[in-house]
Design a protein around this motif. Structure first.
Motif, mmCIF file in Angstrom:
data_model
loop_
_atom_site.group_PDB
_atom_site.id
_atom_site.type_symbol
_atom_site.label_atom_id
_atom_site.label_comp_id
_atom_site.label_asym_id
_atom_site.label_seq_id
_atom_site.Cartn_x
_atom_site.Cartn_y
_atom_site.Cartn_z
ATOM 1 N N SER A 693 10.848 3.283 7.750
ATOM 2 C CA SER A 693 10.347 2.171 6.932
ATOM 3 C C SER A 693 9.187 1.434 7.587
ATOM 4 N N LEU A 694 8.813 1.833 8.815
ATOM 5 C CA LEU A 694 7.747 1.130 9.539
ATOM 6 C C LEU A 694 6.393 1.629 9.051
ATOM 7 N N ARG A 695 5.826 0.925 8.100
ATOM 8 C CA ARG A 695 4.550 1.333 7.502
ATOM 9 C C ARG A 695 3.371 0.520 8.012
ATOM 10 N N ALA A 696 3.624 -0.736 8.363
ATOM 11 C CA ALA A 696 2.534 -1.627 8.749
ATOM 12 C C ALA A 696 2.818 -2.198 10.129
ATOM 13 N N PRO A 697 1.753 -2.618 10.848
ATOM 14 C CA PRO A 697 1.966 -3.219 12.174
ATOM 15 C C PRO A 697 2.830 -4.467 12.087
#
Length: 775
Positions: A693-697
């Motif tokens: 789920s880690l798509r953005a910083p």
């Protein structure tokens, strides 16, 4: 140097990222293994595969306790033909001598497990006190003992079954060989049970130990009560018993020799007592204390069973049969329990327990042999493949090797205990002697508290067991012990020679003076890549794609022309494909492709500053079809080219069957999401962020399993790159200025907290995150 690249990576479409399981469909044989043995265990579960004390007593005492089932019978085998009915009196003093051996061996091995809490038993003792070369005597002794133990135990178990069900011996065709048939099947089942894993095998094999001990104790107590109250009659024997001699005096010629043979036979009852010391590392902590307790309980139980069975033989005159059945213990049980329905039930229960523990007594070997073989292999005296753990975290290669050797011995020597006994005790008693003398040397060297008492115990045990070895070699020499006497030193020599070969190779490969070990950046002004082409197909395309990725100054394809028509066809296909790479047709008049390739490479590297890489496409097929229908030209070429200085060979495998399976797998995944489940990726627990789920910083907390680590040089420093995965995806954790973090090894569970960015490969990455290693 021969470099091997994965064909799947070389042949994957550029720019198409793959899920970690997407291109790894299960092979047929892996699917079979998974169904037979169960799902694979991951390395972090290794510490869970430990035995509790009750379970360990059941698993590791099988061999020691089960030996009581045939020890008395083997004494009578030797005594009856010479001493006649007096043998039933002499069996008692012979038993006392055997019990003395049990006492000394237990005391001696209690000292062993107090000091050496790592598995290995007498081998580890001999190695630490006499050196690795002398220790090979103990190694060979134990390895031989383990093999013979499996054969003897299963043969005795088969005799117990046929003793209870004599009709089995009258089955057409297999009846005369019924003991052999049952024994072979039992060995195969033991092998399968152990391949499934230690803990699972423990649950299966612990119960018979308790059932056998309880049943025999009940028989002994019942027999004593009946003898004291109403008396026990003699067993009614029929045809087929061993010959009963007419000598009754101890002064008869050869009496001492016959008694020595009887004692040597009875010494087989001591085998298996050492099993605890050979598997100390399989116990739960504290290993040393638990091992001492198990040894004491096992020795006491063995002594009671042997004494009771011998006493009943003395009272009932139970006589061995040449066919191996009915056994002495079966005759005793039948007489003691009587012919009532309850008595018959107890008889069959005892025989079932006896058969079960005798079969599972061989399980001690399946536990000890692989452990010992792995230790010897780690010391470079056996092949290294014996050190690898398999599908279920057991030493699968050692288990399979033991099964094969035991089956071979059974087929050659037969399936009766008396035929196998001559091969038996030399190995185990040599191990006992090495352990006793090794511990005596340890006590003299360390002079720890109470060392004099311990020195006496271990010296007495070493002398007793060494005398048994000499006695057994003499009195059993003509009956088969000669083979062990010859094989023993030969195997020791082979192990030492193998070690010499390993040490020679290591001296060459690890020499610090070897120029190739010095770190340096090769300075080649000209890099040439030659793609050897046999035909134009998908394997060639994959190899060509890899060759282009090397970005050489010069790239060309080479075909050695053995058939002009085939060469013309390849040239036309190459032109039609428009590869952009020149195709060279080279002559090979003697049809020695490997030498032609080596000459070509040598001619290229003759130019100063030139390095040549030979790229070889190799089409892979199923093992059987590949060996029967296809040659191994690429391997031969790579082997010869690797001898040319300044040249290297890279083999690009292209698995034809895998390509077909990949297509089917993709279609299956389109209909039903899934993949391989042979490695369970941890599910993110509550309070953590799924990696997928880690798509953005941003700040994140993740938890998963580390499946790879890499040290990357960067600007004069190092970066430790760790690949972390959970069930949703992968993440790279970068630790600058680090090359290793204690406890952070592939397979460990870890929690990370820090800022998430995007790495060069497009996947999430963390730089110097806070980490926590999880149990």
């Amino acid at each position: 140097m021969v470099a091997v690249e994965a064909a799947g990576r070389a042949g994957a479409e550029a720019g198409a990222p793959l899920h970690r399981d997407a291109e790894l469909p299960e092979g047929f044989w892996y699917g079979v293994k998974r169904r037979v043995l169960g799902p694979p265990l991951v390395t972090e579960q290794l510490q869970e595969q430990r035995l509790s004390r009750p379970l360990a007593l059941g698993v590791l005492s099988c061999d020691g306790l089960s030996s009581a089932a045939y020890g008395t019978e083997e004494i009578l085998y030797a005594l009856l033909p010479f001493f006649g009915m007096a043998a039933f009196t002499l069996v008692l003093p012979m038993t006392l001598l055997v019990l003395l051996g049990v006492f000394l061996v237990v005391l001696s091995y209690r000292e062993v497990v107090s000091v050496y809490t790592r598995a290995g038993g007498s081998y580890v003792v001999a190695r630490e006190n006499f050196g690795p070369r002398v220790a090979q005597v103990a190694a060979v002794a134990l390895l031989i003992d383990y093999v013979v133990t499996v054969a003897v135990q299963t043969a005795a178990g088969s005799a117990a079954i046929v003793s209870a069900l004599p009709a089995l011996s009258r089955i057409p065709v297999i009846g005369p060989k019924i003991l052999l048939v049952i024994s072979l099947v039992a060995i195969c089942l033991l092998c399968l049970g152990n391949l499934r894993g230690l803990r699972e095998a423990g649950r299966i094999f612990a119960l018979p130990t308790y059932l056998f001990a309880g049943s025999v104790v009940l028989m002994i107590v019942t027999g004593v009560i009946r003898e004291l109250t109403s008396g026990l009659q003699h067993v009614h024997t029929g045809a087929g018993t061993v010959s009963i001699g007419s000598h009754s005096g101890l002064i008869a010629i050869g009496a001492i020799y016959i008694m020595a043979r009887a004692f040597a036979n009875g010494g087989s009852s001591l085998t298996g007592i050492e099993a605890v010391s050979n598997a100390v590392s399989a116990l739960r902590p504290p290993e040393g204390r638990h091992a001492r307790q198990i040894l004491a309980m096992q020795g006491s139980t063995v002594a009671v069973l042997i004494a009771g069975i011998s006493w009943l033989a003395h009272v009932t005159h139970a006589t061995p049969y040449t066919a191996g059945f009915p056994t002495v213990i079966a005759q005793e049980a039948q007489l003691v329990f009587g012919s009532s329905p309850a008595g018959r039930l107890m008889f069959f229960a005892l025989q079932a327990a006896t058969a079960a523990i005798l079969f599972t007594g061989g399980n001690t070997s399946f536990t000890g042999f692989p452990f010992l073989a792995s230790f010897v292999a780690e010391d470079s005296f056996l092949p290294r493949w014996l050190t690898r753990r398999g599908h279920r975290l057991v030493f699968s290669n050692g288990i399979i090797l033991l099964a094969v050797l035991s089956l071979a011995l059974m087929l050659v020597a037969g399936a009766t205990v008396d035929a196998l006994i001559p091969f038996y005790a030399i190995g185990v008693f040599t191990g006992f002697a090495m352990a006793g003398f090794g511990m005596a040397r340890y006590h003299r060297r360390t002079r720890e508290k109470g060392w004099r008492r311990r020195l006496v115990i271990n010296t007495a045990g070493g002398i007793y067991t060494a005398l048994v070895v000499v006695l057994f070699a003499v009195v059993k020499f003509t009956e088969g012990a000669w083979l062990i006497v010859i094989l023993f030193p030969a195997l020791v020599y082979v192990l030492i020679r193998l070690n010499r070969q390993y040490r020679t190779e290591a001296a060459i490969l690890d020499s610090p003076d070897h120029g190739d070990l010095r770190q340096h950046t090769p300075d080649y002004s000209r890099r040439v890549v030659l793609l050897l082409v046999d035909s134009y197909d998908l394997a060639t395309v994959a190899a060509l794609r890899y060759a282009k990725s090397l970005r050489p100054q010069e790239l060309r394809a080479v075909h050695f022309s053995l058939d002009s028509a085939r060469a013309d066809k390849l040239r036309q296909q190459w032109l039609d494909a428009g590869t952009g790479v020149a195709l060279e047709l080279a002559d090979c008049p003697d049809r020695r492709l490997a030498h032609a390739a080596a000459r070509l490479a040598a001619s290229e590297v003759a130019a100063p500053g030139t390095h040549v890489t030979i790229v070889l496409p190799r089409r892979s097929y199923p093992p059987l079809a590949g060996r029967l229908l296809h040659d191994h030209t690429a391997d031969r070429i790579a082997r010869v080219v690797s001898h040319v200085p300044g040249a290297a060979a890279t083999i690009i495998p292209f698995d034809v069957q895998h390509k077909v399976e990949t297509i089917h797998a993709r279609r299956a995944r389109a209909a039903h999401e899934g993949g391989l489940h042979d490695y369970e990726w941890p599910v993110p627990p509550p309070g953590t962020d799924p990696i997928g789920s880690l798509r953005a910083p941003g700040q994140a907390t993740v938890q998963g399993r580390m499946h790879a680590a890499q040290v990357r040089p960067m600007a004069g420093d190092n970066v430790l790159a760790c690949e972390i995965a959970d069930s949703s995806g992968d993440l790279t954790a970068l630790f600058y200025g680090r090359t290793h973090i204690t406890g952070m090894e592939p397979g460990c569970r870890i929690r990370l907290q820090g800022m998430v960015g995007t790495g060069d490969d497009g996947r999430p990455a963390m730089i110097n995150p806070h980490y926590e290693l999880l149990q």
